[in-house]
Design a protein around this motif. Structure first.
Motif, PDB file in Angstrom:
ATOM      1  N   ARG A 327       0.838  -1.218   0.000  1.00  0.00           N
ATOM      2  CA  ARG A 327       0.000   0.000   0.000  1.00  0.00           C
ATOM      3  C   ARG A 327       0.865   1.257   0.000  1.00  0.00           C
ATOM      4  O   ARG A 327       0.440   2.299  -0.467  1.00  0.00           O
ATOM      5  CB  ARG A 327      -0.901   0.028   1.236  1.00  0.00           C
ATOM      6  CG  ARG A 327      -1.991  -0.984   1.180  1.00  0.00           C
ATOM      7  CD  ARG A 327      -3.187  -0.629   2.077  1.00  0.00           C
ATOM      8  NE  ARG A 327      -4.292  -1.504   1.718  1.00  0.00           N
ATOM      9  CZ  ARG A 327      -4.453  -2.742   2.204  1.00  0.00           C
ATOM     10  NH1 ARG A 327      -3.609  -3.204   3.098  1.00  0.00           N
ATOM     11  NH2 ARG A 327      -5.454  -3.485   1.805  1.00  0.00           N
ATOM     12  N   ASP A 328       2.093   1.152   0.570  1.00  0.00           N
ATOM     13  CA  ASP A 328       2.967   2.334   0.664  1.00  0.00           C
ATOM     14  C   ASP A 328       3.841   2.511  -0.572  1.00  0.00           C
ATOM     15  O   ASP A 328       4.616   3.460  -0.641  1.00  0.00           O
ATOM     16  CB  ASP A 328       3.884   2.209   1.900  1.00  0.00           C
ATOM     17  CG  ASP A 328       3.065   2.123   3.182  1.00  0.00           C
ATOM     18  OD1 ASP A 328       1.968   2.739   3.209  1.00  0.00           O
ATOM     19  OD2 ASP A 328       3.501   1.435   4.118  1.00  0.00           O
ATOM     20  N   ALA A 329       3.747   1.589  -1.525  1.00  0.00           N
ATOM     21  CA  ALA A 329       4.639   1.691  -2.693  1.00  0.00           C
ATOM     22  C   ALA A 329       4.119   2.748  -3.662  1.00  0.00           C
ATOM     23  O   ALA A 329       2.910   2.998  -3.749  1.00  0.00           O
ATOM     24  CB  ALA A 329       4.728   0.338  -3.397  1.00  0.00           C
ATOM     25  N   LYS A 330       5.069   3.348  -4.391  1.00  0.00           N
ATOM     26  CA  LYS A 330       4.722   4.414  -5.333  1.00  0.00           C
ATOM     27  C   LYS A 330       3.796   3.872  -6.438  1.00  0.00           C
ATOM     28  O   LYS A 330       4.059   2.816  -7.003  1.00  0.00           O
ATOM     29  CB  LYS A 330       6.026   4.917  -5.971  1.00  0.00           C
ATOM     30  CG  LYS A 330       5.885   6.180  -6.760  1.00  0.00           C
ATOM     31  CD  LYS A 330       7.253   6.819  -6.994  1.00  0.00           C
ATOM     32  CE  LYS A 330       7.150   7.920  -8.035  1.00  0.00           C
ATOM     33  NZ  LYS A 330       7.114   7.435  -9.393  1.00  0.00           N
ATOM     34  N   GLY A 331       2.718   4.600  -6.692  1.00  0.00           N
ATOM     35  CA  GLY A 331       1.822   4.221  -7.792  1.00  0.00           C
ATOM     36  C   GLY A 331       0.784   3.178  -7.426  1.00  0.00           C
ATOM     37  O   GLY A 331      -0.076   2.863  -8.244  1.00  0.00           O
TER      38      GLY A 331
END
Ligand code: PLP
Length: 400
Positions: A327-331
């Motif tokens: 959920r915290d990853a870019k995009g």
């Protein structure tokens, strides 16, 4: 072919693993497009197929029949809900959907009702690659955009996810019901269209609307059937029984190609006639192939003790926990799971070929689709193998 990376050469398979010619061993995060639910090379299925191979690998299914097919049809009728008792075997998912569509159209013709030859299907849906199934796939999300305007148009509309969309579908059926043979939906999960999930309430609404406007309801459970969503069939979990259901993929535990379109009594009775012209004229050469039926019977044996439920629940927990950090990853716009399905959705279309190569370098077979990286592993995938899969998704999503 010109632009895609060359496919990886497979030497053999075992459990949840694909072993490549170059010796690399990949954990399969896809179960070969959701077929190999019990893992590869399951000895019980392999033995059943070998026994059948020695007896009769194939006979035509016109004028001849055999015990593996009778047994499988009886068992499917037993485990499917309601009076979904009448089984037509074919050899691929798309063909079973074509047969379901043909059954629905002929159901009305046989009843003397003219003009009901169209279908209502849903945005985000995928039902196959043959010409008729292409017409009921999502025209934008699907792979068939080039063919827009070539094939007959169907009513591809929004799923009734709330009161407004239910009212819109109700209005469409009120206006156009006279030309509609059936509604067709992938219950619970629209798979190849992006692993989109919907509530069981959507299915209850569809059943109500189909009954109100007297159109047939078809569930395409080619992806969701045989435990993938946590219930043996999505229709059983949702408590909604369609008039026709299509099955394939995990039907044989991934060992051999086989599919079925199963109709309820009402549909069957429209074909039960002294007039041979009322018969469903469809006869794929390999329909009801005995090897495939033997594999499917063996696969059903493996479902019988119910142990798969615990495995699917275990996989669900591992996927939910393992993918949550994405959920915290870019995009990333969404992370979701249902049964033995885990999905990380991005805000852009992914380069499937390049990313699959990255996953292979991390010891995993994962092939993103559109905007999603998804995991649909075999139910026998171990906790350590699940860790490897979710860890690889973190790395590829840029979480290090
Ligand atoms: N319907 C659904 C829901 C599917 O997921 C698929 C395949 O992915 C099909 C139909 C088509 O099946 P096949 O590829 O065996 O023709």
């Amino acid at each position: 072919m010109k632009t895609a990376p060359a496919p990886l050469a497979v030497a053999r398979t075992e459990g949840a693993r694909i072993i490549l010619e170059d010796g690399r061993e990949l954990v399969d995060g896809i179960a070969s497009w959701w077929t190999a639910c019990h893992g590869y090379n399951h000895p019980h299925i392999a033995r059943a197929v070998a026994d059948q191979l020695a007896r009769a690998p194939h006979v035509m299914f016109g004028g001849l029949a055999h015990e593996p097919a009778y047994r499988l049809a009886r068992r499917l009728a037993q485990i499917l809900p309601g009076d979904l008792d009448h089984v037509f075997f074919a050899e691929s998912g798309s063909v079973s959907v074509e047969i379901a569509m043909k059954m629905a159209i002929q159901f009305w013709i046989n009843r003397g009702v003219q003009g009901r030859s169209k279908f209502v299907s849903f945005l985000g849906g995928y039902h196959g690659d043959t010409l008729a199934t292409m017409t009921i796939c999502d025209p934008e999300e699907g792979m068939h955009g080039l063919f827009a305007g070539v094939m007959p148009a169907q009513h591809v509309t929004a799923l009734p996810v709330d009161e407004a969309s239910e009212a819109a579908l109700d209005a469409l059926l009120r206006e156009r019901g006279g030309e509609i043979a059936a509604l067709i939906v992938e219950p619970r999960v629209q798979g190849a269209g992006g692993m989109l999930l919907h509530d069981d309430e959507v299915l209850r609404r569809l059943r109500r609307l189909a009954d109100r406007h007297e159109v047939l309801l078809i569930f395409d459970e080619i992806f969701t059937g045989f435990g993938r969503t946590g219930d043996l069939f999505a229709c059983l979990g949702a408590g909604v029984t369609p008039d026709i259901i299509t099955l394939s993929k995990a039907l044989t535990g991934g060992a051999l190609p086989l599919s079925a379109a199963v109709a309820n009594r009402k549909v069957f009775e429209a074909f039960w006639s002294d007039d041979p012209g009322a018969a469903l004229m469809h006869g794929p050469t390999y329909m009801g192939n005995p090897l495939a039926c033997a594999a499917a019977n063996a696969s059903l044996d493996l479902f019988e003790d119910g142990a798969w439920r615990g495995e699917v629940a275990r996989i669900n927990t591992a996927l939910a926990q393992g993918l949550a950090p994405c959920r915290d990853a870019k995009g990333v716009v969404d992370v979701r799971t249902l049964g033995a399905i885990g999905v990380v959705e991005f805000d852009h279309v992914l380069d499937s070929g390049a990313l699959s190569q990255q996953f292979a370098a991390l010891g995993c077979w994962i092939r993103p689709m559109g905007r999603v990286i998804y995991l649909t592993p075999p139910f026998v995938t171990s906790d350590a193998e699940l860790d490897r899969l979710t860890g690889a998704v973190h790395k590829v999503a840029g979480l290090g």
